[in-house]
Design a protein around this motif. Sequence first.
Motif, short mmCIF file in Angstrom:
data_model
loop_
_atom_site.label_atom_id
_atom_site.label_comp_id
_atom_site.label_asym_id
_atom_site.label_seq_id
_atom_site.Cartn_x
_atom_site.Cartn_y
_atom_site.Cartn_z
N LEU A 197 0.82 -1.21 0.00
CA LEU A 197 0.00 0.00 0.00
C LEU A 197 0.86 1.27 0.00
N SER A 198 0.46 2.24 -0.82
CA SER A 198 1.07 3.57 -0.71
C SER A 198 0.54 4.23 0.55
N ALA A 199 1.14 5.34 0.94
CA ALA A 199 0.69 6.04 2.15
C ALA A 199 -0.77 6.44 2.03
N GLU A 200 -1.18 6.91 0.86
CA GLU A 200 -2.56 7.33 0.65
C GLU A 200 -3.51 6.13 0.66
N GLU A 201 -3.10 5.06 0.01
CA GLU A 201 -3.94 3.85 -0.01
C GLU A 201 -4.10 3.28 1.40
N ARG A 202 -3.02 3.31 2.17
CA ARG A 202 -3.11 2.79 3.53
C ARG A 202 -4.08 3.61 4.37
N LYS B 39 -10.16 -3.77 -2.88
CA LYS B 39 -8.86 -3.44 -3.48
C LYS B 39 -8.57 -1.95 -3.33
N PHE B 40 -7.32 -1.66 -3.00
CA PHE B 40 -6.81 -0.29 -2.99
C PHE B 40 -5.60 -0.30 -3.91
N GLY B 41 -5.74 0.33 -5.07
CA GLY B 41 -4.71 0.20 -6.09
C GLY B 41 -4.64 -1.26 -6.54
N LYS B 42 -3.47 -1.86 -6.45
CA LYS B 42 -3.29 -3.25 -6.86
C LYS B 42 -3.40 -4.21 -5.67
N THR B 43 -3.64 -3.67 -4.48
CA THR B 43 -3.60 -4.49 -3.26
C THR B 43 -5.01 -4.86 -2.82
#
Length: 299
Positions: free
Chosen positions: A195-200, A278-282
């Motif tokens: 996760l990126s900071a924003e996705e997290r 899903k958040f982005g690819k995660t």
Amino acid sequence: MITVRGIQELISQITAMKKDLSKPGVTVGFVPTMGFLHEGHASLMKQARNKTDIVVLSIFVNPIQFGPNEDFESYPRDEKRDLAVAEKEGVDIVFIPSVEEMYPQPTKTTIQVSGLTERLCGASRPGHFDGVTTVVAKLFNIVQPDFAFFGMKDAQQVAVLTQMVNDLNMPVTIVPCPIMRETDGLALSSRNVYLSAEERSQALSLSRSLSVAQKASEEREDITISELRNLVISEITKSPAAVIDYVEVLTFPGLQPLAEEQQLEQIQEDVIVALAVKFGKTRLIDNHRLKKVEVLSRV
């Protein structure tokens, strides 16, 4: 702590340890993992250490539970760090086999648990649970544990493996262990590292949505399954990056769907809210049992 990579060596080490303890009824606790260990895994090792005489941890990224477009090759791995975590938690034996050791020839025998694997993660990851049950059955045959410890973050996996053990009369008890979370509520997962900071930050909507459902179930006796599900979806979609795979309200451990207009108070079974987003690819999973009618160990 002993690290072994071969099946026969593992069997020999467990046998030797049992003899060295020189007491009747020596118990073996087993924690199967795919590595990249975090505090959730550590909690499983702690429970195994407290409950059993010999603790075996396996680290194996199992290729047959990954789909063709999933992250097998990129799945996070850090053996040195994993071994340090295992030693800190008092593990006796760490088993780290290669793919060739576990599957020396193409697998022609698989284990399928019907009725529990067709929905939730099984619907979006066809074949996933056949890979899980097959590798866990192999590991149970190798380790011969008395108790096996699994986290409730993957509640479907707990239900499926318990069903497999019961149906096949495997001499092992599945021990479900509580979900471990970060201080801000995010369920611990090896995939959180993607996760990126924003996705997290946006992924915190998952635990918030489950808290909203729990609060609503406590405040409204007549709340329906449909209303609960919609509350969870509404909270998750406040995060613009969230792409919902599923949000389901089911019985547990049977994982059976409930009538949309049925009121929660009328249901005489455990009820679980399970989700994958899903958040982005995660892709992250989480769940919460809204209603506990029976103790899970009776499953």
